[in-house]
Motif scaffolding. Structure first.
Motif, PDB file in Angstrom:
ATOM      1  N   SER A   1       0.842  -1.195   0.000  1.00  0.00           N
ATOM      2  CA  SER A   1       0.000   0.000   0.000  1.00  0.00           C
ATOM      3  C   SER A   1       0.879   1.248   0.000  1.00  0.00           C
ATOM      4  O   SER A   1       2.070   1.187   0.314  1.00  0.00           O
ATOM      5  CB  SER A   1      -0.914   0.004   1.232  1.00  0.00           C
ATOM      6  N   VAL A   2       0.292   2.390  -0.362  1.00  0.00           N
ATOM      7  CA  VAL A   2       1.008   3.660  -0.364  1.00  0.00           C
ATOM      8  C   VAL A   2       0.294   4.618   0.583  1.00  0.00           C
ATOM      9  O   VAL A   2      -0.910   4.876   0.429  1.00  0.00           O
ATOM     10  CB  VAL A   2       1.085   4.268  -1.772  1.00  0.00           C
ATOM     11  N   VAL A   3       1.030   5.129   1.571  1.00  0.00           N
ATOM     12  CA  VAL A   3       0.475   6.012   2.592  1.00  0.00           C
ATOM     13  C   VAL A   3       1.172   7.371   2.500  1.00  0.00           C
ATOM     14  O   VAL A   3       2.374   7.456   2.237  1.00  0.00           O
ATOM     15  CB  VAL A   3       0.661   5.415   3.996  1.00  0.00           C
ATOM     16  N   VAL A   4       0.394   8.440   2.725  1.00  0.00           N
ATOM     17  CA  VAL A   4       0.923   9.800   2.690  1.00  0.00           C
ATOM     18  C   VAL A   4       0.849  10.396   4.095  1.00  0.00           C
ATOM     19  O   VAL A   4      -0.186  10.285   4.774  1.00  0.00           O
ATOM     20  CB  VAL A   4       0.135  10.676   1.698  1.00  0.00           C
ATOM     21  N   TYR A   5       1.949  11.035   4.504  1.00  0.00           N
ATOM     22  CA  TYR A   5       2.032  11.674   5.822  1.00  0.00           C
ATOM     23  C   TYR A   5       2.393  13.151   5.639  1.00  0.00           C
ATOM     24  O   TYR A   5       3.286  13.485   4.866  1.00  0.00           O
ATOM     25  CB  TYR A   5       3.117  11.015   6.681  1.00  0.00           C
ATOM     26  N   TRP A   6       1.692  14.033   6.386  1.00  0.00           N
ATOM     27  CA  TRP A   6       2.036  15.441   6.448  1.00  0.00           C
ATOM     28  C   TRP A   6       2.793  15.649   7.759  1.00  0.00           C
ATOM     29  O   TRP A   6       2.226  15.452   8.851  1.00  0.00           O
ATOM     30  CB  TRP A   6       0.795  16.317   6.449  1.00  0.00           C
ATOM     31  N   LEU A   7       4.044  16.036   7.684  1.00  0.00           N
ATOM     32  CA  LEU A   7       4.844  16.279   8.878  1.00  0.00           C
ATOM     33  C   LEU A   7       5.065  17.773   9.045  1.00  0.00           C
ATOM     34  O   LEU A   7       5.398  18.476   8.081  1.00  0.00           O
ATOM     35  CB  LEU A   7       6.193  15.563   8.788  1.00  0.00           C
ATOM     36  N   ARG A   8       4.896  18.260  10.282  1.00  0.00           N
ATOM     37  CA  ARG A   8       4.992  19.691  10.562  1.00  0.00           C
ATOM     38  C   ARG A   8       5.949  19.919  11.722  1.00  0.00           C
ATOM     39  O   ARG A   8       5.931  19.175  12.711  1.00  0.00           O
ATOM     40  CB  ARG A   8       3.611  20.238  10.903  1.00  0.00           C
ATOM     41  N   PRO A   9       6.806  20.958  11.633  1.00  0.00           N
ATOM     42  CA  PRO A   9       7.677  21.268  12.766  1.00  0.00           C
ATOM     43  C   PRO A   9       6.851  21.593  14.005  1.00  0.00           C
ATOM     44  O   PRO A   9       5.845  22.305  13.935  1.00  0.00           O
ATOM     45  CB  PRO A   9       8.458  22.498  12.287  1.00  0.00           C
ATOM     46  N   ALA A  10       7.260  21.039  15.137  1.00  0.00           N
ATOM     47  CA  ALA A  10       6.559  21.265  16.392  1.00  0.00           C
ATOM     48  C   ALA A  10       7.517  21.892  17.392  1.00  0.00           C
ATOM     49  O   ALA A  10       8.682  22.143  17.099  1.00  0.00           O
ATOM     50  CB  ALA A  10       6.000  19.950  16.928  1.00  0.00           C
ATOM     51  N   ALA A  11       7.018  22.146  18.581  1.00  0.00           N
ATOM     52  CA  ALA A  11       7.859  22.727  19.631  1.00  0.00           C
ATOM     53  C   ALA A  11       8.992  21.776  19.975  1.00  0.00           C
ATOM     54  O   ALA A  11       8.935  20.575  19.698  1.00  0.00           O
ATOM     55  CB  ALA A  11       7.010  23.016  20.868  1.00  0.00           C
ATOM     56  N   ALA A  12      10.023  22.321  20.581  1.00  0.00           N
ATOM     57  CA  ALA A  12      11.181  21.537  21.041  1.00  0.00           C
ATOM     58  C   ALA A  12      11.885  20.836  19.879  1.00  0.00           C
ATOM     59  O   ALA A  12      12.386  19.731  20.016  1.00  0.00           O
ATOM     60  CB  ALA A  12      10.759  20.526  22.092  1.00  0.00           C
ATOM     61  N   ARG A  13      11.919  21.496  18.735  1.00  0.00           N
ATOM     62  CA  ARG A  13      12.654  20.958  17.583  1.00  0.00           C
ATOM     63  C   ARG A  13      12.213  19.538  17.268  1.00  0.00           C
ATOM     64  O   ARG A  13      13.010  18.600  17.228  1.00  0.00           O
ATOM     65  CB  ARG A  13      14.150  20.981  17.863  1.00  0.00           C
ATOM     66  N   ASP A  14      10.938  19.382  17.017  1.00  0.00           N
ATOM     67  CA  ASP A  14      10.390  18.060  16.724  1.00  0.00           C
ATOM     68  C   ASP A  14       9.522  18.155  15.479  1.00  0.00           C
ATOM     69  O   ASP A  14       9.171  19.243  15.025  1.00  0.00           O
ATOM     70  CB  ASP A  14       9.572  17.566  17.923  1.00  0.00           C
ATOM     71  N   LEU A  15       9.210  17.003  14.910  1.00  0.00           N
ATOM     72  CA  LEU A  15       8.254  16.898  13.814  1.00  0.00           C
ATOM     73  C   LEU A  15       7.081  16.059  14.286  1.00  0.00           C
ATOM     74  O   LEU A  15       7.268  15.092  15.030  1.00  0.00           O
ATOM     75  CB  LEU A  15       8.901  16.238  12.590  1.00  0.00           C
ATOM     76  N   ARG A  16       5.893  16.427  13.849  1.00  0.00           N
ATOM     77  CA  ARG A  16       4.737  15.610  14.186  1.00  0.00           C
ATOM     78  C   ARG A  16       3.897  15.397  12.944  1.00  0.00           C
ATOM     79  O   ARG A  16       3.861  16.240  12.035  1.00  0.00           O
ATOM     80  CB  ARG A  16       3.898  16.260  15.293  1.00  0.00           C
ATOM     81  N   ILE A  17       3.227  14.264  12.869  1.00  0.00           N
ATOM     82  CA  ILE A  17       2.350  13.937  11.752  1.00  0.00           C
ATOM     83  C   ILE A  17       0.993  14.583  12.016  1.00  0.00           C
ATOM     84  O   ILE A  17       0.312  14.247  12.990  1.00  0.00           O
ATOM     85  CB  ILE A  17       2.209  12.413  11.582  1.00  0.00           C
ATOM     86  N   VAL A  18       0.598  15.518  11.163  1.00  0.00           N
ATOM     87  CA  VAL A  18      -0.676  16.229  11.359  1.00  0.00           C
ATOM     88  C   VAL A  18      -1.793  15.630  10.516  1.00  0.00           C
ATOM     89  O   VAL A  18      -2.965  15.806  10.836  1.00  0.00           O
ATOM     90  CB  VAL A  18      -0.527  17.732  11.057  1.00  0.00           C
ATOM     91  N   HIS A  19      -1.454  14.958   9.424  1.00  0.00           N
ATOM     92  CA  HIS A  19      -2.439  14.255   8.614  1.00  0.00           C
ATOM     93  C   HIS A  19      -1.822  12.956   8.135  1.00  0.00           C
ATOM     94  O   HIS A  19      -0.607  12.849   7.964  1.00  0.00           O
ATOM     95  CB  HIS A  19      -2.874  15.064   7.385  1.00  0.00           C
ATOM     96  N   ARG A  20      -2.686  11.994   7.887  1.00  0.00           N
ATOM     97  CA  ARG A  20      -2.248  10.707   7.351  1.00  0.00           C
ATOM     98  C   ARG A  20      -3.353  10.199   6.437  1.00  0.00           C
ATOM     99  O   ARG A  20      -4.535  10.262   6.777  1.00  0.00           O
ATOM    100  CB  ARG A  20      -2.015   9.742   8.511  1.00  0.00           C
TER     101      ARG A  20
END
Length: 479
Positions: free
Chosen positions: A202-221
């Motif tokens: 399968s093919v999955v798409v992730y939106w990653l956004r910079p977060a606090a404390a120099r981190d990335l988080r997935i905001v959409h999947r």
């Protein structure tokens, strides 16, 4: 045998065909993805001026490049892989090139033996995102403009519960097992969009956004393409997989238009192409109309919030293979080739299709010389498009071996139906244009010079070599 190696199924029988970057001119202008200004009226088609940048790279070919604020580049270079040693495990590296054409930063490559560098993207802030893969899955390394960096491993338990239902005993691992070259990234502002193939295919798409404390988080999947049967294929001989044909059925292509819509492209599976449209239609409830045999390429459209917008089919009456995808203001260009039977063995024309924001598809194929393949495109202000790729090659008509002879092409397909060929770098042996961008009033083109064909290095590994190029190409003036 490498643990990713699989039985070779494609019949191939074509006989063997008989460092440091350097800058030869001024620094480049700022790079943009905006449509090119239309050439002025009343002038000849001769280039207005010679290229301002002409870089060469030892150790591999150039897959893509991004500008730096100081006039340098961030460049993705790919060393050539031995077909039966490294297949499915690319050895790419990111190089930082200064305005003088010299490397001015440490190269980035995997530090672990079981890891591969797949792709790179540069954000408007100057931050760089690099995609890595390993048996554990995908991870993103983000390097801020100030040099601070952090890593985010993509962990996704939803892979196992995505439709269709997981078959008993089937893997729900985070990464494709037949090839790890199955993830690509694109940017929208400081967000990163990752499209990746899982062990379920399968093919999955992730939106990653910079977060606090120099981190990335997935905001959409979002699930772009469902799990479906994909059997491994390979070449029965040869030392180099020209054009990446073996991995093509696993490859994932992604880009984002100016509004944030995401376009994800894949092609038909080799051994189950007839069933693939049915799986897509069943899972998403979207009618899939195309070639009766399912020998098509597909583009999923996703909204900026992750909502699914639909699937577009790139279809002609011939097998259609996607090798690149490039978004513009309100749509995306799909690049590749389609098969044309020929007893002489050329067998392919370049394929260019556009998918607009509503999913409407317009297809155009064209012939340059002998065999043709398109890899990238840049939109033109007249509604046309500049396409780069490789031409002048021959392919075994009953297999997949590619001749050593091949040339770079860059062709402006005008909106009025006419076409103009642009002057591009030339070299011995096998040559390819891999990407194109607008650079001020010029084009920036990159790719491969002096590369091998499928069998060039069969008897001498020293012939498994190529030089990358990165050069400005002047636009012709409109007659």
């Amino acid at each position: 045998m490498h643990p990713l190696a699989r039985p070779l199924l494609l019949a191939v029988a074509l006989t063997a065909c008989n460092g440091e970057a350097s800058l030869d001119a001024a620094p480049p202008d700022a790079l943009t993805d905006a449509p090119m200004d239309a050439p002025s009226e009343g002038a000849s088609d001769a280039p207005a001026e010679p290229p301002a940048v002409d870089l060469r790279f030892d150790g591999g070919f150039v897959r893509k490049a991004f500008p730096r604020a100081d006039g340098g580049f961030v460049v993705l270079v790919e060393p050539l892989m031995d077909l039966h040693v490294d297949q499915g495990l690319p050895r790419r590296e990111v190089r930082w090139i200064g305005p003088d054409g010299r490397e001015d930063g440490p190269r980035r490559a995997p530090t672990a033996a079981d890891e591969q560098l797949l792709d790179v993207a540069v954000h408007p802030s100057g931050a760089v995102s690099i995609l890595f893969a390993s048996n554990a899955g995908y991870r993103v390394v983000r390097i801020a403009k100030d040099g601070f960096e952090w890593s985010h491993a993509v962990v996704d338990p939803e892979v196992a519960t995505d439709p269709p239902a997981l078959a008993p005993g089937a893997s729900s691992g985070p990464i494709e097992t037949h090839s790890h070259d199955t993830g690509r990234v694109a940017v929208h502002g400081e967000d990163l969009v990752l499209a990746a193939r899982t062990a379920r295919h399968s093919v999955v798409v992730y939106w990653l956004r910079p977060a606090a404390a120099r981190d990335l988080r997935i905001v959409h999947r979002a699930l772009a393409f469902p799990a479906a049967s994909m059997a491994p294929v390979g070449l029965t001989g040869g030392s180099f997989d020209t054009f990446g044909q073996v991995n093509a059925q696993y490859a994932v292509h992604v880009d984002v238009d100016q509004s944030g819509r995401v376009y994800v492209g894949v092609r038909y599976p080799e051994m189950s192409h007839g069933r693939y449209p049915k799986v897509v239609a069943t899972v998403f409830g979207e009618p899939i109309v195309g070639d009766a045999d399912g020998l098509d390429s597909y583009v999923a459209r996703l909204a900026p919030d992750g909502a699914r917008l639909g699937t577009s089919v790139i279809s002609t009456d011939k097998p259609d293979e996607i090798y690149g995808l490039r978004a513009d203001a309100d749509g995306a260009w799909v690049l590749g080739r389609n098969e044309v039977w020929s007893s002489s063995g050329n067998g392919h024309d370049a394929l260019v299709a556009r998918v607009d924001e509503r999913g409407k598809v317009t297809v155009r194929d064209f012939h340059v010389a002998e065999g043709d393949i398109a890899f990238d495109a840049a939109p033109a202000a007249d509604g046309g498009v500049i396409v780069v790729g490789a031409s002048g090659y021959f392919q075994n008509p009953s297999g997949a071996s590619i001749s050593e002879a091949s040339s770079v092409f860059a062709r402006w397909l005008r909106a009025d139906g006419s076409a103009v060929d642009l002057s591009v770098p030339v070299g011995p042996r096998h040559n390819e244009g891999r990407f194109v961008r607008r650079v001020g009033d010029r084009l920036l083109v990159g790719g491969m010079l002096d590369g091998p064909g499928t069998h060039s290095a069969d008897s001498a590994r020293s012939l498994l070599r190529a030089r990358g190029f990165l050069a400005h190409v002047a636009l012709p003036k409109r007659p």
